[in-house]
Motif scaffolding. Sequence first.
Motif, mmCIF file in Angstrom:
data_model
loop_
_atom_site.group_PDB
_atom_site.id
_atom_site.type_symbol
_atom_site.label_atom_id
_atom_site.label_comp_id
_atom_site.label_asym_id
_atom_site.label_seq_id
_atom_site.Cartn_x
_atom_site.Cartn_y
_atom_site.Cartn_z
ATOM 1 N N TRP A 73 9.951 -5.416 7.064
ATOM 2 C CA TRP A 73 8.885 -4.259 6.908
ATOM 3 C C TRP A 73 8.557 -4.266 5.317
ATOM 4 O O TRP A 73 7.192 -3.920 5.095
ATOM 5 C CB TRP A 73 9.116 -3.218 7.410
ATOM 6 C CG TRP A 73 9.535 -3.355 8.958
ATOM 7 C CD1 TRP A 73 10.279 -4.153 9.594
ATOM 8 C CD2 TRP A 73 8.876 -2.320 9.947
ATOM 9 N NE1 TRP A 73 10.286 -3.757 11.038
ATOM 10 C CE2 TRP A 73 9.589 -2.585 11.083
ATOM 11 C CE3 TRP A 73 7.939 -1.160 9.810
ATOM 12 C CZ2 TRP A 73 9.204 -2.180 12.253
ATOM 13 C CZ3 TRP A 73 7.883 -0.531 11.130
ATOM 14 C CH2 TRP A 73 8.261 -1.028 12.275
ATOM 15 N N SER A 74 9.183 -4.500 4.328
ATOM 16 C CA SER A 74 9.178 -4.288 3.007
ATOM 17 C C SER A 74 9.428 -5.658 2.388
ATOM 18 O O SER A 74 10.543 -6.137 2.654
ATOM 19 C CB SER A 74 9.766 -3.078 2.413
ATOM 20 O OG SER A 74 9.692 -3.090 1.027
ATOM 21 N N LEU A 129 0.490 -8.850 3.345
ATOM 22 C CA LEU A 129 0.005 -7.729 4.620
ATOM 23 C C LEU A 129 -0.525 -8.191 5.742
ATOM 24 O O LEU A 129 -0.679 -7.442 6.641
ATOM 25 C CB LEU A 129 -0.560 -6.768 3.849
ATOM 26 C CG LEU A 129 -0.116 -5.786 2.654
ATOM 27 C CD1 LEU A 129 -1.079 -5.092 1.896
ATOM 28 C CD2 LEU A 129 1.058 -5.020 3.055
ATOM 29 N N LYS A 145 4.842 -4.183 6.185
ATOM 30 C CA LYS A 145 4.206 -2.996 6.135
ATOM 31 C C LYS A 145 3.962 -2.632 4.891
ATOM 32 O O LYS A 145 2.957 -1.758 4.567
ATOM 33 C CB LYS A 145 4.986 -2.116 6.868
ATOM 34 C CG LYS A 145 4.036 -0.713 7.061
ATOM 35 C CD LYS A 145 5.055 0.425 7.700
ATOM 36 C CE LYS A 145 4.047 1.830 7.940
ATOM 37 N NZ LYS A 145 5.298 2.765 8.242
ATOM 38 N N GLN A 146 4.835 -3.035 3.805
ATOM 39 C CA GLN A 146 4.539 -2.738 2.359
ATOM 40 C C GLN A 146 4.918 -4.052 1.687
ATOM 41 O O GLN A 146 5.765 -4.586 1.953
ATOM 42 C CB GLN A 146 5.172 -1.560 2.085
ATOM 43 C CG GLN A 146 6.639 -1.401 2.157
ATOM 44 C CD GLN A 146 7.237 -0.017 2.161
ATOM 45 O OE1 GLN A 146 6.936 0.785 2.917
ATOM 46 N NE2 GLN A 146 8.294 0.246 1.491
ATOM 47 N N GLY A 200 0.521 -2.393 14.505
ATOM 48 C CA GLY A 200 1.636 -1.437 14.234
ATOM 49 C C GLY A 200 2.784 -1.856 15.260
ATOM 50 O O GLY A 200 2.650 -2.697 16.210
ATOM 51 N N ASP A 249 8.098 2.312 14.971
ATOM 52 C CA ASP A 249 8.086 3.244 13.968
ATOM 53 C C ASP A 249 7.446 4.438 14.185
ATOM 54 O O ASP A 249 6.429 4.916 14.661
ATOM 55 C CB ASP A 249 6.916 2.578 13.021
ATOM 56 C CG ASP A 249 6.593 3.083 11.455
ATOM 57 O OD1 ASP A 249 7.171 4.233 11.442
ATOM 58 O OD2 ASP A 249 5.737 2.554 10.890
ATOM 59 N N THR A 297 -1.495 0.912 12.443
ATOM 60 C CA THR A 297 -0.735 1.465 11.296
ATOM 61 C C THR A 297 -1.482 1.037 9.940
ATOM 62 O O THR A 297 -2.281 0.200 9.721
ATOM 63 C CB THR A 297 0.809 0.898 11.138
ATOM 64 O OG1 THR A 297 1.558 1.384 10.138
ATOM 65 C CG2 THR A 297 0.567 -0.892 10.672
ATOM 66 N N LYS A 325 -1.137 -0.028 5.940
ATOM 67 C CA LYS A 325 -0.167 -0.719 5.120
ATOM 68 C C LYS A 325 -0.514 -0.524 3.536
ATOM 69 O O LYS A 325 -1.635 -0.237 3.270
ATOM 70 C CB LYS A 325 -0.352 -2.149 5.461
ATOM 71 C CG LYS A 325 0.121 -2.691 6.822
ATOM 72 C CD LYS A 325 0.011 -4.239 7.079
ATOM 73 C CE LYS A 325 0.602 -4.462 8.304
ATOM 74 N NZ LYS A 325 0.931 -5.884 8.600
#
Lengths: 67, 458
Positions: free
Chosen positions: B337-338, B358, B364-365, B403, B407, B423, B425
Motif C-alpha cells: 500500500w505504501s 498511484l 495508496k501512498q 479502494g 481499509d 479512496t 491517494k
Amino acid sequence: MTSGRQADPALVKQIEECLREPVYFRDILDATRDQKYRAVLLAWSDIRTRHALERDEHGRYWRAERA
Amino acid sequence: MAARRMDQDRRNEDFRGMLARMEREGHLRRVTKTISPRHITALCGQAPSAVLCEAVEDYDIPVVGGLYWTRDRLASALDWPVGELGSRFATAVARPLSPVLVNDAPCQEVVATGDDVDLTALPIPFMHEKDGAPYISGGVAFADDPELGPNAGCYRLMFRTRREMAIDLFTASDLRRYYTRTYERKQPLPVAIAIGVHAFEHMAAAYKAPAGLNEMEIAGGLRGEPAHLVRAKTVDVMVPANAEIVLEGELLPNGWTADEGPFGEFAGMQGDLKHNPLFRVGAITHRRNPIFYALQMPWENDWLNGPATEAACRRVLGLAGIQVAGVRATEGGCCGWSVVAAIKKRAGEGRNALAALLSLPVVKQAIVTDDDIDIYNSDEVEWAVTFRCQADKDIIILSGMKGKHVDPSVRPWDLKPGELPTTAKFGIDATIPEGIPAFRYERIVPAFRSEVRLEDYL
C-alpha cells in the motif's frame, strides 16, 4: 499422523455448557486448558457436526436452545 | 566445480531443503521444548527468526512458522540478494517455464482416505485472540477448469470438523471465479490444498498472474527450472510434488453460507465474520514425517506479495520512461500500500513517477526520491521529504480512486451491497525541485574519512 480418535463425551458436554452464552473460540480454549488441544478439536468437530451454532457480528458462538 | 555442485544440490529444492538452508544462514531456529498449538503464533511473533517447533503437544508433526516475516528472511528463503527481490521477480515473470509432471512424488508417500481422514491429526494452530477457530493459513489451493485452465492461489481455511473447513472466497479471485462456475451448475469443485511448499511456489500462487498464465509457470520462472507437479490421488488437480501435506477434496456447492472468520487479516487488523463455501476433505496425502507450515499474519502474507508489488512499480515506471534506481514496498504499508522509489530524475519526472505509482490499484501512498537516497533507510527518506519537498507544491492528492474494503478509512460499512469503495491517494515528490542546484544539497563528509577505520580505534 494418527487418526481414529474419538471425541470425549465429557469434554463435548463441557464445551456445550460454554456455548450457553456467546463466547469466542479463545474462551473455549481457555475453559478447556486442562485438556489436550487435539481433544478440544475433536469435541468441537462433534459439536459442529451435530448442532448449527449461532454467530454474532463479533464472531462469538452460541448454541440456540431448541424450543 | 564446487559452484556447479551447489547448483545441482539446489535443483528443485523442496520445502525442507529451503528450511535447512535458512537454518544454516541463521534465519531459522529449532525449538525442542514441547509447545501447544495454542502458543505457536505468540512464539513466532516474539522470535528473532523463523522457528521450527519440533515437539508439538499431542502431535507427531512439527510446525514451522515465521519463514517470510521480514525482507531478509524472504530473501534467504528465495536465496536472492535482499535488494533484488522486485527486479528478480520482474525478470522471472517475464520468463515463465511450464511445469513438469512426475509420476512418483514425495507428497504421496503416505495416503489417507475414507475413515482415516481426520483434520484433527494435523497441528492446525489457533492463531489470534478473536479468530473464529484454528486456521490453515499457509495453504496453497490448486484447482482446474476445462476452459480457464489450472490455477493456484492462497486462501485461508477455518477448521470446522474432522472432514470440513470453511474457505475464504469472499473477495474477487480466480478460485472464486472457478467456484462460481461449478456452483451455478450445483456441482462441487475439486480442489487440493498444499501445505509446506517452497517459497517459489507459494509466492507464485500469491501473485495475481495475468489471465491465461498458470501460476506454476511463474514458479518455474522464479526457480529458473520447471516446477515439479504430480496428479493428486483422488481429484483431477496437479499439486507440487514436494509439498509436505496435501488435502484433497471438494468445494461444496453450498455457496456463501458457512460462517467463516473472524481472522487476523493481511492489513494487520482483525477481520469480520464472513460467510463462505465449505471444503470437504476426501483424502490427506503427505511425505513421511511431514512438517506443517503455519504462515504468520500479517507479515508473511504481506512479504509474499512484496516482490510482486515492487516489480509492478518498476514496470509502470518503465512504461512512463523513467529510469528506476530502486523500489521499496514498505512494511508499514503491508508491503504494497505504501512504496518508495528512487529515480534518476529529469525535469518533471518526480510527479510523473508519482502518477504512475498511484495508478497501481494496491498503492495508496508513494514517495519518490532521487537516486542518492538510500530508500531502505527510513531516516534518509524522511530527510529527503523534509528538505526536498514543499507541501503546497510537491504533494499530489488523487480522489475517487479504486479502494479496498479492508481499509476502515474508506468506511466500507456505509456501502450498499455490491458497491465498491473508493479512496484518496497521495504522493510526495521528494526529489530535488527543478531550479535548485544540486550543490545546495551537498552532504557533510567527515574529513579524511578514507583514512580512518573504526576497528583501529574501537
